[in-house]
Design a protein around this motif. Structure first.
Motif, PDB file in Angstrom:
ATOM      1  N   MET A   1       0.837  -1.202   0.000  1.00 18.82           N
ATOM      2  CA  MET A   1       0.000   0.000   0.000  1.00 18.82           C
ATOM      3  C   MET A   1       0.871   1.250   0.000  1.00 18.82           C
ATOM      4  O   MET A   1       1.919   1.300   0.637  1.00 18.82           O
ATOM      5  N   MET A   2       0.400   2.253  -0.718  1.00 20.67           N
ATOM      6  CA  MET A   2       1.126   3.508  -0.765  1.00 20.67           C
ATOM      7  C   MET A   2       0.941   4.266   0.543  1.00 20.67           C
ATOM      8  O   MET A   2      -0.117   4.234   1.158  1.00 20.67           O
ATOM      9  N   THR A   3       1.994   4.958   0.973  1.00 19.74           N
ATOM     10  CA  THR A   3       1.919   5.767   2.181  1.00 19.74           C
ATOM     11  C   THR A   3       1.072   7.000   1.900  1.00 19.74           C
ATOM     12  O   THR A   3       1.299   7.702   0.903  1.00 19.74           O
ATOM     13  N   PRO A   4       0.092   7.298   2.726  1.00 23.30           N
ATOM     14  CA  PRO A   4      -0.715   8.499   2.501  1.00 23.30           C
ATOM     15  C   PRO A   4       0.159   9.753   2.500  1.00 23.30           C
ATOM     16  O   PRO A   4       1.108   9.862   3.280  1.00 23.30           O
ATOM     17  N   VAL A   5      -0.164  10.701   1.624  1.00 22.01           N
ATOM     18  CA  VAL A   5       0.590  11.954   1.575  1.00 22.01           C
ATOM     19  C   VAL A   5      -0.068  13.028   2.437  1.00 22.01           C
ATOM     20  O   VAL A   5       0.477  14.121   2.596  1.00 22.01           O
ATOM     21  N   VAL A   6      -1.234  12.724   2.983  1.00 20.23           N
ATOM     22  CA  VAL A   6      -1.899  13.606   3.945  1.00 20.23           C
ATOM     23  C   VAL A   6      -2.268  12.767   5.165  1.00 20.23           C
ATOM     24  O   VAL A   6      -2.922  11.737   5.046  1.00 20.23           O
ATOM     25  N   ASP A   7      -1.815  13.229   6.318  1.00 23.56           N
ATOM     26  CA  ASP A   7      -2.139  12.545   7.570  1.00 23.56           C
ATOM     27  C   ASP A   7      -3.196  13.358   8.313  1.00 23.56           C
ATOM     28  O   ASP A   7      -3.021  14.558   8.536  1.00 23.56           O
ATOM     29  N   LEU A   8      -4.291  12.708   8.656  1.00 25.20           N
ATOM     30  CA  LEU A   8      -5.393  13.344   9.374  1.00 25.20           C
ATOM     31  C   LEU A   8      -5.480  12.714  10.756  1.00 25.20           C
ATOM     32  O   LEU A   8      -5.702  11.508  10.875  1.00 25.20           O
ATOM     33  N   LYS A   9      -5.303  13.548  11.793  1.00 26.33           N
ATOM     34  CA  LYS A   9      -5.252  12.989  13.140  1.00 26.33           C
ATOM     35  C   LYS A   9      -5.880  13.971  14.136  1.00 26.33           C
ATOM     36  O   LYS A   9      -5.556  15.166  14.129  1.00 26.33           O
ATOM     37  N   GLU A  10      -6.753  13.455  14.982  1.00 27.22           N
ATOM     38  CA  GLU A  10      -7.298  14.263  16.068  1.00 27.22           C
ATOM     39  C   GLU A  10      -6.269  14.244  17.199  1.00 27.22           C
ATOM     40  O   GLU A  10      -6.055  13.216  17.840  1.00 27.22           O
ATOM     41  N   ILE A  11      -5.615  15.368  17.432  1.00 28.44           N
ATOM     42  CA  ILE A  11      -4.497  15.423  18.370  1.00 28.44           C
ATOM     43  C   ILE A  11      -4.934  15.779  19.784  1.00 28.44           C
ATOM     44  O   ILE A  11      -4.161  15.637  20.730  1.00 28.44           O
TER      45      ILE A  11
END
Length: 249
Positions: A1-11
């Motif tokens: 699987m390709m590594t996502p180029v956008v990381d979405l995280k509730e910090i």
């Protein structure tokens, strides 16, 4: 699987961080980056407990604007920058957006960040609206948002000269938002996000809608005019030569 180029995280509760991390392409607006950004903001829109968004990049890069391929496609008349509404994702987002522009913001990448409700720049990083360096007029709403955020004089200078400015240089010019050492930008953004997340979501949404209502009404006409300027300026042989030469550096 390709590594996502956008990381979405509730910090933290109610605070979501969108991190652009396409290291291979230095956060230029590849198709993957654009699609993942649009999907991230759609997820945010459909997550009712969120209160604030932080958008940032990686290392020395915030966002680097169009790829060589996309610019050549516009030159050849295959596409228009307006085909994908990337530019106003932050403005259209119902909750407040903070651009933690720790790294370089180049061309459309800088403009993308400027549509946020809060902007933080890095002292060491470079910021430029370099459209005219390639020989074509600005797009992505640059002719609207830069005068709104930076003032008419500085905006006209940046747009017409296509020069690059360090964050420290813009700070000296009196820009109205924080300019911090690069390694302090994200922590400042998170502190600001905490202040915002303390407020009721319905009040944040209501006030933002009011504050950006005029911009949302006016922007479509500006985009139409920028596309018309592209029709006049983008399709000259010199533009293709400049795109190829400048990306080769």
């Amino acid at each position: 699987m390709m590594t996502p180029v956008v990381d979405l995280k509730e910090i933290a509760p109610g605070i979501v961080q969108v991190t652009m991390q396409d290291k291979e392409h230095k956060n230029t607006f590849t198709e993957a980056l654009m699609v993942e950004l649009i999907n991230a903001f759609e997820t945010i829109r459909n997550t009712p407990h969120l209160k604030v968004v932080i958008v940032t990049g990686y290392d020395n890069y915030f966002a680097s604007g169009g790829t060589q391929e996309s610019l050549l496609d516009i030159y050849e008349g295959k596409v228009s920058f307006a085909d994908i509404n990337l530019y106003s994702l932050a403005q259209d987002c119902p909750i407040p957006v903070i651009s933690a522009m720790q790294g370089h913001g180049i061309g459309g990448g800088f403009v993308f960040g400027m549509f946020a409700d809060f902007i933080i720049l890095g002292k060491e990083s470079f910021y430029t609206t370099n459209f005219m360096k390639y020989g074509f007029t600005p797009g992505m709403g640059a002719t609207y948002v830069l005068p709104q955020k930076l003032g008419i004089s500085l905006a006209q200078e940046m747009l017409l000269t296509a020069n690059s400015y360090r964050g420290a240089d813009l700070e000296k010019r009196g820009i109205p938002f924080p300019v911090l050492p690069r390694n302090e930008v994200l922590s400042h953004a998170r502190q600001l996000a905490g202040d915002l997340a303390d407020k009721p979501r319905h009040s944040l949404v209501t006030l933002k809608e009011h504050l950006v209502s005029v911009a949302r009404e006016q922007l479509p006409a500006i985009i139409k005019k920028e596309v018309a300027m592209h029709d006049k300026t983008f399709h000259h042989p010199e533009v293709k030569e400049r795109i190829i030469a400048l990306f080769g550096k």
